[in-house]
Design an enzyme around this catalytic site. Structure first.
Site, mmCIF file in Angstrom:
data_model
loop_
_atom_site.group_PDB
_atom_site.id
_atom_site.type_symbol
_atom_site.label_atom_id
_atom_site.label_comp_id
_atom_site.label_asym_id
_atom_site.label_seq_id
_atom_site.Cartn_x
_atom_site.Cartn_y
_atom_site.Cartn_z
ATOM 1 C CB THR A 130 88.499 9.706 50.097
ATOM 2 O OG1 THR A 130 88.734 10.065 51.449
ATOM 3 C CG2 THR A 130 86.987 9.754 49.870
ATOM 4 C CG ASP A 131 90.793 7.876 54.724
ATOM 5 O OD1 ASP A 131 90.357 8.933 54.217
ATOM 6 O OD2 ASP A 131 91.632 7.867 55.651
ATOM 7 C CD GLU A 132 87.802 12.851 54.079
ATOM 8 O OE1 GLU A 132 86.751 13.510 54.179
ATOM 9 O OE2 GLU A 132 88.916 13.386 53.869
ATOM 10 C CE1 TYR A 155 86.077 14.403 48.236
ATOM 11 C CE2 TYR A 155 86.641 13.731 50.462
ATOM 12 C CZ TYR A 155 86.914 13.731 49.113
ATOM 13 O OH TYR A 155 88.025 13.074 48.630
ATOM 14 C CE LYS A 159 86.320 10.378 45.590
ATOM 15 N NZ LYS A 159 86.886 10.639 44.233
HETATM 16 P P1 NAD Z 1 92.132 18.434 43.602
HETATM 17 O O1 NAD Z 1 90.934 19.202 44.067
HETATM 18 O O2 NAD Z 1 93.490 18.973 43.866
HETATM 19 O O3 NAD Z 1 92.041 18.189 42.027
HETATM 20 C C1 NAD Z 1 90.859 17.801 41.393
HETATM 21 C C2 NAD Z 1 91.046 18.000 39.902
HETATM 22 O O4 NAD Z 1 89.812 17.611 39.252
HETATM 23 C C3 NAD Z 1 91.320 19.459 39.505
HETATM 24 O O5 NAD Z 1 92.382 19.502 38.574
HETATM 25 C C4 NAD Z 1 90.015 19.913 38.871
HETATM 26 O O6 NAD Z 1 90.199 20.904 37.876
HETATM 27 C C5 NAD Z 1 89.469 18.607 38.293
HETATM 28 N N1 NAD Z 1 88.008 18.634 38.160
HETATM 29 C C6 NAD Z 1 87.108 19.001 39.115
HETATM 30 N N2 NAD Z 1 85.861 18.936 38.595
HETATM 31 C C7 NAD Z 1 85.982 18.485 37.320
HETATM 32 C C8 NAD Z 1 85.048 18.208 36.291
HETATM 33 N N3 NAD Z 1 83.730 18.399 36.475
HETATM 34 N N4 NAD Z 1 85.501 17.752 35.106
HETATM 35 C C9 NAD Z 1 86.835 17.574 34.901
HETATM 36 N N5 NAD Z 1 87.774 17.853 35.840
HETATM 37 C C10 NAD Z 1 87.344 18.310 37.034
HETATM 38 O O7 NAD Z 1 91.941 16.983 44.231
HETATM 39 P P2 NAD Z 1 93.030 15.947 44.752
HETATM 40 O O8 NAD Z 1 93.311 16.238 46.167
HETATM 41 O O9 NAD Z 1 94.123 15.861 43.777
HETATM 42 O O10 NAD Z 1 92.171 14.601 44.710
HETATM 43 C C11 NAD Z 1 92.140 13.799 43.535
HETATM 44 C C12 NAD Z 1 91.254 12.590 43.790
HETATM 45 O O11 NAD Z 1 91.772 11.833 44.882
HETATM 46 C C13 NAD Z 1 89.827 12.959 44.167
HETATM 47 O O12 NAD Z 1 88.964 12.028 43.538
HETATM 48 C C14 NAD Z 1 89.791 12.811 45.675
HETATM 49 O O13 NAD Z 1 88.502 12.455 46.107
HETATM 50 C C15 NAD Z 1 90.771 11.679 45.881
HETATM 51 N N6 NAD Z 1 91.477 11.675 47.176
HETATM 52 C C16 NAD Z 1 92.101 12.808 47.643
HETATM 53 C C17 NAD Z 1 92.800 12.765 48.854
HETATM 54 C C18 NAD Z 1 93.559 13.964 49.382
HETATM 55 O O14 NAD Z 1 94.102 13.907 50.492
HETATM 56 N N7 NAD Z 1 93.665 15.071 48.639
HETATM 57 C C19 NAD Z 1 92.837 11.582 49.593
HETATM 58 C C20 NAD Z 1 92.181 10.442 49.076
HETATM 59 C C21 NAD Z 1 91.515 10.509 47.871
HETATM 60 P P1 TYD Z 2 91.642 18.968 55.306
HETATM 61 O O1 TYD Z 2 93.035 19.238 54.871
HETATM 62 O O2 TYD Z 2 90.546 19.877 54.843
HETATM 63 O O3 TYD Z 2 91.323 17.445 54.941
HETATM 64 P P2 TYD Z 2 90.062 16.503 55.385
HETATM 65 O O4 TYD Z 2 88.999 17.341 55.969
HETATM 66 O O5 TYD Z 2 89.664 15.880 54.090
HETATM 67 O O6 TYD Z 2 90.641 15.525 56.358
HETATM 68 O O7 TYD Z 2 91.617 18.991 56.896
HETATM 69 C C1 TYD Z 2 92.471 18.147 57.646
HETATM 70 C C2 TYD Z 2 92.126 18.337 59.103
HETATM 71 O O8 TYD Z 2 92.480 19.654 59.509
HETATM 72 C C3 TYD Z 2 90.642 18.204 59.401
HETATM 73 O O9 TYD Z 2 90.487 17.587 60.686
HETATM 74 C C4 TYD Z 2 90.152 19.636 59.452
HETATM 75 C C5 TYD Z 2 91.340 20.396 59.986
HETATM 76 N N1 TYD Z 2 91.528 21.785 59.515
HETATM 77 C C6 TYD Z 2 91.818 22.793 60.445
HETATM 78 O O10 TYD Z 2 91.876 22.565 61.664
HETATM 79 N N2 TYD Z 2 92.036 24.057 59.965
HETATM 80 C C7 TYD Z 2 91.960 24.348 58.634
HETATM 81 O O11 TYD Z 2 92.147 25.533 58.249
HETATM 82 C C8 TYD Z 2 91.683 23.300 57.699
HETATM 83 C C9 TYD Z 2 91.589 23.573 56.224
HETATM 84 C C10 TYD Z 2 91.480 22.018 58.196
#
Ligand code: NAD
Ligand code: TYD
Length: 348
Positions: A130-132, A155, A159
């Protein structure tokens, strides 16, 4: 080639699994997922019977299980997405993030090293991050691949830690690795605890839409299928040992985005103009809330030729339609019924 994709039942992972299973029929794709609250096999029903697809239920924090799986299956490559992914949950339960994101990643790295150590050629460990990890920006600037790590939530700290371990395995043992750091994704299959699906679900049900603080935080949104396409490009064309930032060049203040979502939903649901905006409720800010994320994607665009395939307007339109047409998916993930579905099919 035999590829292990972890977290393939989750939001981004399900799109990556689908892309690889359908685009590369000669690859054998293994999807390893624990099926936590965020993992949902309903995301993959269209490809579950594909001849090159295998689902394995398992936990990456179970070292013996992971080690046996690698020894049995002899994977050529890993695309690692399994993680605890929600910042708010990391604030209330940081240890879950340490176990899965840090220790789980280390168990995967160790198992891959043990399997590949006599010959690393044509092997790859790809970590999706993630960019975070870069921390928070002020009003100006963007994260590049050279930006110093400065994670600020449990989080992002977990990461960042896993990114460091992946690079350490490259530096110390010579394991071929790649890392990509992506901005906020949106699109189908997104669990309704994250901002966009939560807002859409609440607007649909005429429930309050919580906005943290003043809604001034900025996120850079990328359509999930474009992230999956970028992962495909990094996997196949990226340089070993390199990092690629992936973003949408699409920054929105949360409050402006929520206004837009309310207006789209009013139009789609035939509600009076401005009706859904009345649901917006300002709530206590998230602890340590990062102000702004923005990604400079020029490296992946220039070197690998990747670019987003949809505009934000097109992506949001598809996303809103998907949530309106997939009422049963939303019902299932919010009611917990989907857990019964997979427990019946894949009880260990
Ligand atoms: P998500 O929470 O939707 O899915 C995570 C998956 O991992 C789920 O299917 C869960 O069952 C599985 N999982 C969790 N713990 C596990 C374990 N101990 N063993 C096996 N499987 C397990 O997450 P996502 O949003 O699809 O993110 C996927 C990846 O991309 C993550 O590594 C996240 O850090 C990264 N990422 C997400 C975003 C975003 O915007 N969602 C952005 C950048 C990077
Ligand atoms: P989120 O989707 O949780 O992603 P991240 O925290 O990883 O960026 O949140 C996106 C943005 O929206 C973040 O600035 C937090 C804000 N947010 C709200 O204002 N209300 C909400 O109910 C949630 C879940 C997030």
């Amino acid at each position: 080639m035999k590829i292990l994709i972890t977290g393939g039942a989750g939001f981004i992972g399900s799109h990556v699994v689908r892309l690889f299973v359908t685009k590369y029929p000669n690859y054998q794709i293994f999807n390893l997922d624990k099926l936590t609250y965020a993992g949902n096999l309903q995301n993959l029903t269209d490809i579950e019977n594909a001849p090159n697809y295998t689902f394995v239920k398992g936990d990456i924090t179970d070292q013996a299980f992971i080690s046996n799986l690698f020894q049995e299956q002899k994977f050529d490559a890993v695309i690692h997405l399994a993680a605890e992914s929600h910042v708010d949950r990391s604030i209330t339960d940081p240890m879950a993030f340490v176990f899965t994101n840090v220790i789980g990643t280390c168990y995967l790295l160790h198992a891959a090293k043990e399997l590949w150590k006599s010959d690393f050629s044509n092997k790859l460990f790809y970590h999706v991050s993630t960019d975070e990890v870069y921390g928070s920006l002020g009003e100006e600037g963007m994260f590049t691949e050279e930006t110093k790590y400065d994670p600020r939530s449990p989080y992002s700290a977990s990461k960042a830690s896993s990114d460091h371990f992946v690079r350490a395995y490259n530096h110390t043992y010579g394991m071929p690795v790649k890392v990509s750091n992506c901005s906020n994704n949106y699109g189908p299959n997104h669990f309704p605890e994250k901002l966009i699906p939560l807002a859409l679900n609440n607007i649909k049900n005429e429930k309050p839409v919580p906005v943290y603080g003043k809604g001034e935080n900025v996120r850079d949104w990328l359509y999930v299928i474009d992230h999956a396409r970028a992962i495909d490009d990094v996997f196949h064309k990226g340089q070993v040992g390199e990092t690629y930032n992936i973003g949408g060049v699409n920054e929105w203040r949360n409050i402006d985005l929520i206004h837009l979502l309310c207006d789209i939903m009013d139009r789609k649901l035939g509600r009076e103009e401005g009706a859904s905006r009345k649901l917006i409720t300002f709530v206590t800010d998230r602890a340590g809330h990062d102000l702004r994320y923005a990604i400079d994607s020029s490296k992946i665009m220039n070197e690998l030729g990747w670019e987003p395939s949809v505009t934000f307007e097109e992506g949001l339109e598809k996303t809103v339609d998907w949530y309106l047409q997939n009422e049963d998916w939303l019902q299932n993930v919010t009611s917990g019924n989907y857990q019964e579905y997979y427990q019946k099919q894949y009880s260990q």
